[in-house]
Design an enzyme around this catalytic site. Structure first.
Site: not given
Ligand code: ARG
Length: 493
Positions: A157-158, A279, A287, A324
């Site tokens: 511990t510690h 190394s 390592n 996205q």
């Molecule tokens: N490539 C887009 C994503 O990954 C797909 C959906 C796009 N939808 C849109 N309304 N532009 O989210």
């Protein structure tokens, strides 16, 4: 005119390459290209069954989709001219079967529900692979623990020598933590495994679609029912990246100990050469680089979680393009943590532990003083706190023998331990590391038989987990096979 089938109506053709690249999700879409074909097949089977599409069109498009299913998506779908893989695949289908047929697939859906479905399908596979990998890592820990139920080592511990324990006990601690990491992934899997398909842009569709049918074809036991939630929900991404981050905290702690233990200061373990580097200047070096990289990757995975959370938290309903950019964080988290799971299993299963060094250290720093205090309580009638104080005072002189203990007892409690029958032999017995470990047989403790029992229990739990993963993989494969049979029937009819 743009060859991207989505853009060419509303938007004028040209745009600078940097804008196209900026908007594109193509790199990350490689993760979901195969899933997108399966989503297309399910959607098309449903359109056909619901008589939303004519048979000659559905069968021509299905033939093209089956070609991509069987031979893989052609490289052209990833072309820069398309904004994403969905547009690329649609363009390819239109090229193969003509606008009059290929142009009908997108009825009653949007890329918004399409991409959400693809991500969930691919993530299911990744989660199952993580769970299978974690099972192998847990098995490696249990196997080493079995070899070392009797191997006495210091517990800390510690990071100070605290009490003796066994290596089996220590390895089981990591196995238990990893079994919770497994449980977290398993639990999250249930929420990933729901179908958003049919939500279309967010408001569902006026076509008489059958959401249950597409869900069933794609192996989803449930729907993400509300269609606005279905396209915008990425809590499953936040949850998965969080579960991966927590898993990485377990692996990173383990990595830290492997680095420490393989140092010459400690020398509790020697790693297999395969998991080490040397190394370029110091010829003697070996390592533990794999463990160091694993420790470092925890930051990358935590960063993915932070990126996903931060992108999602401010978004209004429903689909926003920001989403996205959430997806690559998901793939980064699962690929990095997945790699770490495999490396950790390799490190553990090939590691050589050094029981001699562990025993040397096990009794250092009066690590058995707690057991001696317990003896004074059980056999000589002292309150625990009095025994604790007497031994603590004795240790100030850096020795524990009868004379020192007797003096401390007289001084602190005004009693004579000698009169109560304490002998030098009883003291040295109580200070024995093996005795100390064997006494600690409460459930979950380090005593060899207790560890052996715990190993048996964990083996059974691990077996159940493995059976679940295999059966879920089988269930998904069976759903896919059945869907492909139906797709072939449609083409052959
Ligand atoms: N490539 C887009 C994503 O990954 C797909 C959906 C796009 N939808 C849109 N309304 N532009 O989210």
């Amino acid at each position: 005119m743009s060859s991207d089938p989505v853009r060419r109506g509303r938007l004028a053709g040209g745009r600078p390459a940097e804008v196209a690249a900026f908007l594109s999700s193509m790199d990350a879409d490689r993760w979901i290209a195969d899933a997108d074909i399966r989503v297309d097949i399910a959607h098309l089977l449903m359109l056909d069954q619901q008589e939303i599409i004519e048979r000659d069109a559905s069968s021509a498009v299905m033939a093209a989709l089956l070609g991509m299913y069987e031979h893989g998506v052609p490289e052209t779908v990833f072309d820069d001219e398309y904004e994403d893989v969905h547009a690329g695949i649609e363009a390819c289908l239109i090229a193969a079967s003509g606008m009059d047929k290929g142009g009908r697939l997108h009825m009653g859906r949007s890329r918004n529900d399409e991409v959400a479905t693809c991500i969930r399908i691919r993530l299911r596979e990744e989660l199952l692979a993580h769970m299978a990998g974690l099972s192998s890592l847990r098995a490696a820990l249990l196997e080493q623990a079995e070899r070392h139920t009797e191997t006495v080592m210091p517990g800390f511990t510690h990071l100070q020598h605290a009490q003796p324990t066994t290596l089996g006990h220590y390895l089981l601690a990591y196995e238990q933590a990893l079994s919770r990491d497994f449980e977290r992934l398993w639990d999250g899997y249930g929420r990933v495994n729901r179908s958003p398909l049919g939500a279309a842009a967010f408001a569902s569709t006026g076509y008489p679609i059958d959401r249950e049918m597409t869900a069933g074809l794609l192996g989803f036991p449930e729907l993400v029912l509300n269609t606005m939630d279905a396209v915008s929900a990425r809590d499953f991404v936040i949850e998965t990246t969080a579960a991966c981050t927590i898993l990485m905290s377990t692996l990173s702690r383990m990595a830290e100990e492997i680095v420490l233990w393989s140092s010459a200061f400690v020398r509790f373990v020697t790693l297999d050469d395969a998991y080490c580097s040397t190394s370029s200047i110091m010829p003697q070096k070996k390592n533990p680089d794999t463990a160091e990289i694993m420790r470092g990757k925890s930051g990358v995975v935590a960063g993915s979680f932070t990126a996903a959370f931060t992108a999602v938290k401010g978004l209004p309903m429903s689909y926003n393009r920001d989403l996205q950019d959430v997806t690559p964080s998901l793939w980064r988290a699962v690929s990095e943590s997945g790699a770490c799971i495999g490396i950790a299993a390799g490190i553990i299963s090939t590691a050589t532990f050094h029981p001699d060094r562990m025993r040397e250290e096990a009794g250092r720093g009066f690590s058995t003083a707690t057991e001696l205090a317990d003896v004074l309580v059980r056999e000589f009638g002292l309150p625990f706190r009095a025994a604790h104080n007497i031994i603590g005072r004795a240790i100030r002189s850096s020795v524990i023998d009868l004379a020192v203990l007797e003096a401390a007892a007289q001084e602190l409690s005004g009693i004579s331990l000698v009169e109560r029958g304490l002998t030098g032999e009883r003291i040295s017995d109580a200070l024995d590391v093996d005795v100390s470990v064997r006494m600690r047989s409460a459930p979950g403790g380090p005593a060899p038989e207790t560890v052996a029992e715990a190993i048996a229990i964990q083996h059974a739990a691990l077996e159940d987990d493995r059976i679940w993963v295999r059966s879920e993989e089988g269930r998904l494969q069976a759903a896919e096979d059945e869907m492909i049979r139906e797709a072939r029937r449609l083409v052959d009819e």
